[in-house]
Write a protein that holds these residues in place. Structure first.
Motif, PDB file in Angstrom:
ATOM      1  N   ALA A   6      -4.803  16.689  -1.650  1.00 31.82           N
ATOM      2  CA  ALA A   6      -5.030  15.245  -1.548  1.00 31.82           C
ATOM      3  C   ALA A   6      -5.325  14.910  -0.103  1.00 31.82           C
ATOM      4  N   VAL A   7      -6.012  13.785   0.102  1.00 32.92           N
ATOM      5  CA  VAL A   7      -6.283  13.296   1.451  1.00 32.92           C
ATOM      6  C   VAL A   7      -6.117  11.779   1.447  1.00 32.92           C
ATOM      7  N   ILE A   8      -5.524  11.263   2.524  1.00 34.58           N
ATOM      8  CA  ILE A   8      -5.312   9.819   2.657  1.00 34.58           C
ATOM      9  C   ILE A   8      -6.066   9.344   3.888  1.00 34.58           C
ATOM     10  N   ALA A  62      -8.631   6.756  -5.436  1.00 34.40           N
ATOM     11  CA  ALA A  62      -7.974   5.448  -5.520  1.00 34.40           C
ATOM     12  C   ALA A  62      -8.230   4.690  -4.221  1.00 34.40           C
ATOM     13  N   PHE A  63      -8.338   3.386  -4.340  1.00 31.49           N
ATOM     14  CA  PHE A  63      -8.630   2.518  -3.201  1.00 31.49           C
ATOM     15  C   PHE A  63      -7.642   1.356  -3.251  1.00 31.49           C
ATOM     16  N   ALA A  64      -6.826   1.220  -2.185  1.00 28.56           N
ATOM     17  CA  ALA A  64      -5.789   0.180  -2.136  1.00 28.56           C
ATOM     18  C   ALA A  64      -6.141  -0.863  -1.086  1.00 28.56           C
ATOM     19  N   ARG A  65      -5.955  -2.120  -1.438  1.00 29.88           N
ATOM     20  CA  ARG A  65      -6.240  -3.234  -0.529  1.00 29.88           C
ATOM     21  C   ARG A  65      -4.987  -4.109  -0.456  1.00 29.88           C
ATOM     22  N   SER A  66      -4.342  -4.106   0.704  1.00 29.86           N
ATOM     23  CA  SER A  66      -3.056  -4.787   0.874  1.00 29.86           C
ATOM     24  C   SER A  66      -3.241  -6.219   1.366  1.00 29.86           C
ATOM     25  N   ALA A  67      -2.292  -7.078   1.001  1.00 29.51           N
ATOM     26  CA  ALA A  67      -2.296  -8.469   1.457  1.00 29.51           C
ATOM     27  C   ALA A  67      -1.440  -8.673   2.694  1.00 29.51           C
ATOM     28  N   ALA A  68      -0.773  -7.613   3.185  1.00 30.13           N
ATOM     29  CA  ALA A  68       0.273  -7.774   4.195  1.00 30.13           C
ATOM     30  C   ALA A  68      -0.228  -8.336   5.511  1.00 30.13           C
ATOM     31  N   LEU A 124     -15.984  15.962   1.105  1.00 36.15           N
ATOM     32  CA  LEU A 124     -15.222  15.734  -0.126  1.00 36.15           C
ATOM     33  C   LEU A 124     -15.979  16.219  -1.355  1.00 36.15           C
ATOM     34  N   ARG A 125     -17.304  16.066  -1.360  1.00 39.11           N
ATOM     35  CA  ARG A 125     -18.086  16.526  -2.521  1.00 39.11           C
ATOM     36  C   ARG A 125     -17.981  18.040  -2.713  1.00 39.11           C
ATOM     37  N   ASP A 126     -17.704  18.757  -1.621  1.00 34.34           N
ATOM     38  CA  ASP A 126     -17.508  20.203  -1.737  1.00 34.34           C
ATOM     39  C   ASP A 126     -16.134  20.554  -2.300  1.00 34.34           C
ATOM     40  N   HIS A 127     -15.264  19.547  -2.439  1.00 32.33           N
ATOM     41  CA  HIS A 127     -13.903  19.761  -2.969  1.00 32.33           C
ATOM     42  C   HIS A 127     -13.626  18.680  -4.010  1.00 32.33           C
ATOM     43  N   PRO A 128     -14.318  18.716  -5.131  1.00 33.11           N
ATOM     44  CA  PRO A 128     -14.285  17.604  -6.096  1.00 33.11           C
ATOM     45  C   PRO A 128     -12.937  17.375  -6.765  1.00 33.11           C
ATOM     46  N   GLU A 129     -12.034  18.364  -6.734  1.00 34.64           N
ATOM     47  CA  GLU A 129     -10.736  18.193  -7.385  1.00 34.64           C
ATOM     48  C   GLU A 129      -9.705  17.541  -6.463  1.00 34.64           C
ATOM     49  N   THR A 130     -10.090  17.239  -5.237  1.00 33.05           N
ATOM     50  CA  THR A 130      -9.171  16.601  -4.288  1.00 33.05           C
ATOM     51  C   THR A 130      -8.876  15.171  -4.717  1.00 33.05           C
ATOM     52  N   LEU A 131      -7.621  14.762  -4.623  1.00 30.08           N
ATOM     53  CA  LEU A 131      -7.259  13.357  -4.824  1.00 30.08           C
ATOM     54  C   LEU A 131      -7.548  12.604  -3.527  1.00 30.08           C
ATOM     55  N   LEU A 132      -8.453  11.645  -3.574  1.00 31.67           N
ATOM     56  CA  LEU A 132      -8.801  10.816  -2.416  1.00 31.67           C
ATOM     57  C   LEU A 132      -8.097   9.473  -2.522  1.00 31.67           C
ATOM     58  N   VAL A 133      -7.316   9.131  -1.499  1.00 31.57           N
ATOM     59  CA  VAL A 133      -6.632   7.836  -1.445  1.00 31.57           C
ATOM     60  C   VAL A 133      -7.126   7.100  -0.209  1.00 31.57           C
ATOM     61  N   SER A 156       0.817  -1.217   0.000  1.00 31.83           N
ATOM     62  CA  SER A 156       0.000   0.000   0.000  1.00 31.83           C
ATOM     63  C   SER A 156       0.853   1.270   0.000  1.00 31.83           C
ATOM     64  N   LEU A 157       2.022   1.252   0.660  1.00 31.57           N
ATOM     65  CA  LEU A 157       2.847   2.464   0.664  1.00 31.57           C
ATOM     66  C   LEU A 157       3.375   2.759  -0.735  1.00 31.57           C
ATOM     67  N   ASP A 158       3.695   1.721  -1.490  1.00 36.23           N
ATOM     68  CA  ASP A 158       4.111   1.901  -2.884  1.00 36.23           C
ATOM     69  C   ASP A 158       2.975   2.510  -3.686  1.00 36.23           C
ATOM     70  N   ALA A 159       1.752   2.056  -3.422  1.00 35.39           N
ATOM     71  CA  ALA A 159       0.595   2.618  -4.118  1.00 35.39           C
ATOM     72  C   ALA A 159       0.436   4.102  -3.798  1.00 35.39           C
ATOM     73  N   VAL A 160       0.547   4.448  -2.520  1.00 38.34           N
ATOM     74  CA  VAL A 160       0.386   5.849  -2.115  1.00 38.34           C
ATOM     75  C   VAL A 160       1.458   6.718  -2.765  1.00 38.34           C
ATOM     76  N   GLU A 161       2.698   6.248  -2.749  1.00 37.73           N
ATOM     77  CA  GLU A 161       3.779   7.040  -3.357  1.00 37.73           C
ATOM     78  C   GLU A 161       3.501   7.302  -4.828  1.00 37.73           C
ATOM     79  N   ARG A 162       3.090   6.270  -5.551  1.00 40.25           N
ATOM     80  CA  ARG A 162       2.838   6.432  -6.986  1.00 40.25           C
ATOM     81  C   ARG A 162       1.646   7.359  -7.234  1.00 40.25           C
ATOM     82  N   LEU A 163       0.638   7.263  -6.391  1.00 36.10           N
ATOM     83  CA  LEU A 163      -0.539   8.109  -6.560  1.00 36.10           C
ATOM     84  C   LEU A 163      -0.206   9.580  -6.322  1.00 36.10           C
ATOM     85  N   LEU A 164       0.512   9.860  -5.252  1.00 36.30           N
ATOM     86  CA  LEU A 164       0.870  11.248  -4.951  1.00 36.30           C
ATOM     87  C   LEU A 164       1.789  11.818  -6.025  1.00 36.30           C
TER      88      LEU A 164
END
Length: 443
Positions: free
Chosen positions: A225-227, A285-291, A252-261, A161-169
Motif C-alpha cells: 500500500a502507499v499513502i 481510495a481518496f479522502a477529503r477532510s473537513a478539518a 503505480l501502473r507497474d504495480h496494479p495490486e497496490t492499495l493507493l490511499v 482522514s486518519l479514521d479513513a486510513v485506518e479502516r482502509l489499511l
C-alpha cells in the motif's frame, strides 16, 4: 541487557503484555535489545515456542522489530510512545507555532449550519437502517470530486482522514505487510501504521510530492500500500504537480495490486490545482477532510474509491460505530453549499504568511519549504538545538522527530498564528537558531 526490568509471564499473551507495559512506562527504551527467544524461555521456564509467539505478537503490534541474528529490539518509535508526546513547552509570553492548527479567525461560524441541520433532524429523526451517507453531502462532494478529476466511485463518510486510513489499511492488509509512507510525513500516520502491526517503507518528499524513484523502490521491495498527500503535505507543504503526478501514476501502473490511499486534507485552504493519482491501481481510495477548512472538531471526511474498497470500509463501519452522525454530515453539507468559507481568501491568507516566511528566511540564507498549506519545513543540522534556541527566543516550533523516519533533520513552523509584523523577527530567530554554535577556544 534489560537493566533492572525483568520480563514476566508464563503464556505468550502474558509475556507480550509484560514487555508492552515496560515500553509504555519507559522501563524499556526505544532501541533496547531484548533477550533471545531461547534465553528468555530459559529465564521464564517456558517453551521457546511460547516466547516466539509473544515476540510475534509484539512485532504485529509495532512494539518491537526483529533483524535476524541481530535479535529483537524495542522499535525506535514504538506505537506505545506516540510522536505527539514530543511536545515543546511554550515559554511565558512566547508564541506557539508547533500545533498544526488552522487560524480560528478563518474558520466559519458553525451555529447557523448546526441549527439548520438540527431543524431538519427534528422534522425527521435519523433512525437505525437509514442511509449512512447524507444525500446532500454526497451530491456536493461528488460534484467537486468530478470537477477535480477524481474517478467515479461510491462514497463513504468517516470520522476524519486518519479514521479513513485506518479502516482502509485494516480492510486490505495483514499484520506484517508494508506500507509506503511519505518521509517526512504526518506523525499520527507514522504512529498508526506500526500500531496496526504493519511496517513502514519511507519515501522521500520534495516540493512536488513523493519522489517516483523512491516509491518504485518501496513497491519493488514489497510494499502493498502507499499513502500520498496531494496538497498541503504535513509537514513540508508539498503539493503534487501535473508532471510529478504523471510520473507517480506510471510507477503505480507497474504495480496494479497496490492499495493507493490519497489524502486531500488541503481541500478548501489551498489555491493549487489537484492532480489525483486515483485509478492508477485496481484498489484505490481518496479522502477529503473537513478539518482544516471548517474546523477539526467536525471530525468528518468524505471517502471515495473502487467499489470493493469502499464496500469493505462501509461493511466494517456497520459492525462498529454504524455511521458518522448525519447531523454532522448535514452541517458540513450546509457549510459547503452556502459558501461559509471564502476559499480563495483563506488560501491567499495562508499563502501570504507562508511565502512571507520562506522569502524572509531565504534573505537570511536559510532554505525553507512550503508550497501549500499552513506549515513551513526548515531543514536544520541539529533540530534539538534549533528548537531549544527558538524556545529561548520566545518561539515554540515542532521538532522534526515528530515527522521523520529516515529523512534529514528539520523543524516545522505553523504559520497560522502569524501576523505580517511577526515574519521578520521570527525569520531572525530561526536564522540564529539554525547556525552552528561558535567554536570555543581554550587556553
Amino acid at each position: 541487557m534489560l537493566g533492572e526490568y525483568r520480563i514476566t509471564g508464563r503464556g505468550a499473551a502474558e509475556i507480550a503484555a509484560s514487555v508492552e507495559r515496560a515500553v509504555g512506562a519507559g522501563e524499556l527504551q526505544p532501541g533496547q535489545l531484548l533477550p533471545s527467544m531461547r534465553e528468555l524461555a530459559d529465564q521464564l521456564g517456558v517453551n521457546p515456542n511460547t516466547v516466539a509467539a509473544a515476540y510475534r505478537t509484539l512485532r504485529e503490534r509495532g512494539v518491537i522489530e526483529t533483524a535476524g541474528r541481530r535479535g529483537s529490539r524495542v522499535r525506535p518509535k514504538p506505537a506505545t510512545t506516540g510522536r505527539e508526546q514530543l511536545r515543546v513547552e511554550v515559554p511565558p509570553g512566547g508564541r506557539d507555532l508547533s500545533t498544526g492548527n488552522p487560524d480560528p479567525a478563518l474558520l466559519p461560524r458553525l451555529a447557523p449550519a448546526l441549527a439548520a441541520a438540527a431543524e431538519r433532524s427534528d422534522g425527521r429523526p435519523v433512525l437505525y437502517g437509514d442511509d449512512p451517507v447524507d444525500a446532500g453531502l454526497a451530491r456536493v462532494a461528488r460534484a467537486e470530486l468530478d470537477a477535480d478529476g477524481v474517478p467515479a466511485g461510491p462514497l463513504a463518510v468517516t470520522s476524519g482522514s486518519l479514521d479513513a486510513v485506518e479502516r482502509l489499511l485494516a480492510a486490505h492488509l495483514r499484520p506484517g505487510d508494508t506500507v509506503a509512507v511519505e518521509d517526512p510525513g504526518w506523525g499520527s500516520l507514522l504512529d498508526l501504521v506500526p500500531a496496526l502491526g504493519l511496517h513502514t517503507a519511507p519515501v522521500g518528499v520534495d516540493d512536488d510530492g513523493p519522489r517516483p524513484d523512491e516509491l518504485r523502490r518501496a513497491l519493488e521491495s514489497g510494499a502493498r500500500a502507499v499513502i500520498v498527500t496531494d496538497r498541503a503535505q504535513n509537514p513540508t507543504g508539498a503539493s503534487l504537480t501535473a508532471t510529478r503526478a504523471r510520473a507517480l501514476r506510471a510507477v503505480l501502473r507497474d504495480h496494479p495490486e497496490t492499495l493507493l490511499v490519497e489524502d486531500d486534507h488541503g481541500h478548501g485552504i489551498v489555491d493549487l490545482p489537484l492532480h489525483p493519482l486515483a485509478g492508477s491501481t485496481r484498489h484505490w481510495a481518496f479522502a477529503r477532510s473537513a478539518a482544516k477548512a471548517y474546523g477539526p472538531d467536525l471530525r468528518l471526511a468524505v471517502l471515495t474509491g473502487d467499489p470493493v474498497t469502499v464496500d469493505r470500509v462501509r461493511g466494517r463501519q456497520r459492525l462498529g460505530p454504524g455511521w458518522v452522525s448525519l447531523l454532522l454530515q448535514r452541517t458540513v453539507a450546509h457549510l459547503w453549499t452556502h459558501g461559509a468559507v471564502d476559499r480563495a481568501a483563506v488560501a491567499q491568507s495562508y499563502r501570504a504568511r507562508r511565502t512571507g516566511l520562506v522569502d524572509a528566511l531565504a534573505e537570511r540564507g536559510v532554505v525553507a519549504h512550503g508550497r501549500s498549506g499552513m506549515n513551513v519545513w526548515v531543514p536544520v543540522p541539529d533540530e534539538t538545538a534549533a528548537v531549544a534556541r527558538l524556545v529561548q527566543a520566545g518561539w515554540a516550533v515542532a521538532p522534526g522527530a515528530r515527522f521523520r523516519l529516515a529523512s534529514p533533520q528539520g523543524i516545522r513552523v505553523t504559520v497560522s498564528p502569524l501576523a505580517e509584523e511577526d515574519i521578520a523577527p521570527l525569520a531572525d530567530a530561526v536564522a540564529a537558531a539554525v547556525r552552528p554554535s561558535p567554536a570555543r577556544a581554550y587556553g
